[in-house]
Design a protein around this motif. Structure first.
Motif, short mmCIF file in Angstrom:
data_model
loop_
_atom_site.label_atom_id
_atom_site.label_comp_id
_atom_site.label_asym_id
_atom_site.label_seq_id
_atom_site.Cartn_x
_atom_site.Cartn_y
_atom_site.Cartn_z
N ASN A 106 0.78 -1.24 0.00
CA ASN A 106 0.00 0.00 0.00
C ASN A 106 0.81 1.29 0.00
OD1 ASN A 106 -2.48 -1.26 -0.21
ND2 ASN A 106 -2.49 -1.74 1.97
N GLY A 216 -1.42 -8.00 3.43
CA GLY A 216 -0.21 -8.61 3.99
C GLY A 216 -0.21 -10.12 3.87
N HIS A 251 -0.47 1.88 12.11
CA HIS A 251 0.55 2.02 11.06
C HIS A 251 1.80 2.68 11.63
CE1 HIS A 251 -2.53 2.14 7.50
NE2 HIS A 251 -2.12 0.91 7.74
O1 CDP Z 1 -5.02 -2.37 3.38
P1 CDP Z 1 -4.69 -3.29 4.48
O2 CDP Z 1 -5.51 -3.01 5.67
O3 CDP Z 1 -4.75 -4.72 4.07
O4 CDP Z 1 -3.14 -3.06 4.84
P2 CDP Z 1 -2.21 -1.94 5.54
O5 CDP Z 1 -2.86 -1.33 6.71
O6 CDP Z 1 -1.67 -1.03 4.50
O7 CDP Z 1 -1.00 -2.87 6.05
C1 CDP Z 1 -0.37 -3.79 5.21
C2 CDP Z 1 -0.44 -5.17 5.84
O8 CDP Z 1 0.36 -5.20 7.03
C3 CDP Z 1 -1.84 -5.57 6.30
O9 CDP Z 1 -2.58 -6.09 5.23
C4 CDP Z 1 -1.54 -6.59 7.40
O10 CDP Z 1 -1.32 -7.87 6.86
C5 CDP Z 1 -0.23 -6.07 8.00
N1 CDP Z 1 -0.44 -5.30 9.24
C6 CDP Z 1 -0.35 -5.96 10.47
O11 CDP Z 1 -0.19 -7.18 10.51
N2 CDP Z 1 -0.45 -5.25 11.63
C7 CDP Z 1 -0.66 -3.92 11.61
N3 CDP Z 1 -0.73 -3.24 12.79
C8 CDP Z 1 -0.78 -3.25 10.37
C9 CDP Z 1 -0.67 -3.96 9.20
#
Ligand code: CDP
Length: 288
Positions: A106, A216, A251
């Motif tokens: 992302n 992820g 994040h």
């Molecule tokens: O869009 P999405 O919510 O899938 O992803 P993101 O917030 O951009 O973060 C990328 C990936 O990191 C996520 O899809 C999760 O697999 C992982 N992640 C996590 O395991 N723990 C977090 N606190 C944030 C993200």
């Protein structure tokens, strides 16, 4: 979690078993990405996120990559970098950049002090169309800022889920056309919705109940097919540090709140932790 604190050791048999299972059920190695060879004009694509189909037009086809973007051989080491707040003080940048193939999710920020913790090397980066909507007005107006912001990812692959939801398609095609029009070196590619459907079924078979897989876990799954040693960073969907227990943001780079509903990240985390304790992949939760 107690397994986690034992030193990690790769267990070849378990790794090969998981990899073979993913290969036979999902075939990401050959089919994760749409190409001009595997998706000719006239193909009826079935969206993986909603009940809907679309027929490939010549205009769409022209945005598909000609060749399959992954080589025939397996990479030795891959780093998949999630966006968890756990990365913020991790000091893992150098270790991440030492991997042969680095996957990020992302369009995350990498500069202004983040380098030390998340690194800069990028071979593949995903882009959720919601970012294109929120940050770049769906690429309907001025598009220079989008192209400028892609510069940090060099000539990496930009992976878009163009055929997950109907609304993703026009904006993903606009992203690909913008990149071409501005002569940007980044290489747009589209997820094959059939692969994502198979991947969702694979994880359902491991008892994962989620409306939709997180980016992820999609990338970690693909990495297991493409790489010999898979290292995960930034996967920790909880609001406290695993060792030092201070508060963590969702994040590493912004104040987005922890999501509810759509994904089942804690359940995904359990499954990834299981793979870690089986020696299939290495989930990094400590500082480097
Ligand atoms: O869009 P999405 O919510 O899938 O992803 P993101 O917030 O951009 O973060 C990328 C990936 O990191 C996520 O899809 C999760 O697999 C992982 N992640 C996590 O395991 N723990 C977090 N606190 C944030 C993200």
């Amino acid at each position: 979690m107690q397994h986690y604190f034992q030193p990690w050791k790769k267990q070849k048999d378990n790794y090969q078993k998981s990899r073979a299972q993913l290969k036979s059920e999902c075939q990401g190695f050959e089919k994760a990405i749409i190409t001009q060879a595997n998706t000719p004009v006239g193909t009826k694509l079935v969206y993986d996120g909603e009940k809907r189909t679309i027929e490939v037009t010549p205009e769409m086809f022209s945005t598909f990559t000609k060749e399959y973007p992954f080589p025939n051989k397996t990479w030795d080491t891959c780093a998949v970098v999630g966006n968890g707040g756990i990365m913020a003080e991790s000091g893992c940048g150098e270790m991440i950049d030492s991997a042969q193939f680095v996957i990020r999710c992302n369009l995350p920020p990498l500069k202004n002090g983040f380098e030390k913790h998340v690194g800069v090397k990028t071979n593949l980066v995903t882009a959720n169309p919601s970012i294109l909507l929120e940050k770049y007005g769906s690429l309907m107006g001025r598009r220079r800022l989008f192209v400028e912001n892609l510069q940090i990812y060099g000539d990496s692959l930009l992976l878009l889920p163009a055929f997950s939801y109907g609304a993703n398609t026009p904006v993903s095609l606009r992203a690909a056309n913008t990149i071409e029009d501005f002569g940007s070196p980044i290489r747009p590619i589209f997820f094959n919705p059939e692969y994502l459907q198979k991947l969702a079924a694979f994880w359902q078979g491991q008892s994962l109940r989620a409306v939709r897989l997180s980016t992820g876990i999609m990338m970690a799954s693909l990495a297991l097919e493409l790489c010999r040693d898979v290292h995960l960073y930034g996967f920790w969907p909880f609001g406290y540090h695993p060792h030092r227990f201070y508060d963590l943001k969702y994040h590493y780079y912004d104040d987005t709140p922890f999501p509810t509903g759509f994904h089942a990240m804690p359940a995904e985390f359990e499954l990834l932790l299981q793979l870690h304790s089986q020696g299939v992949l290495n989930l990094h939760l400590g500082d480097c």
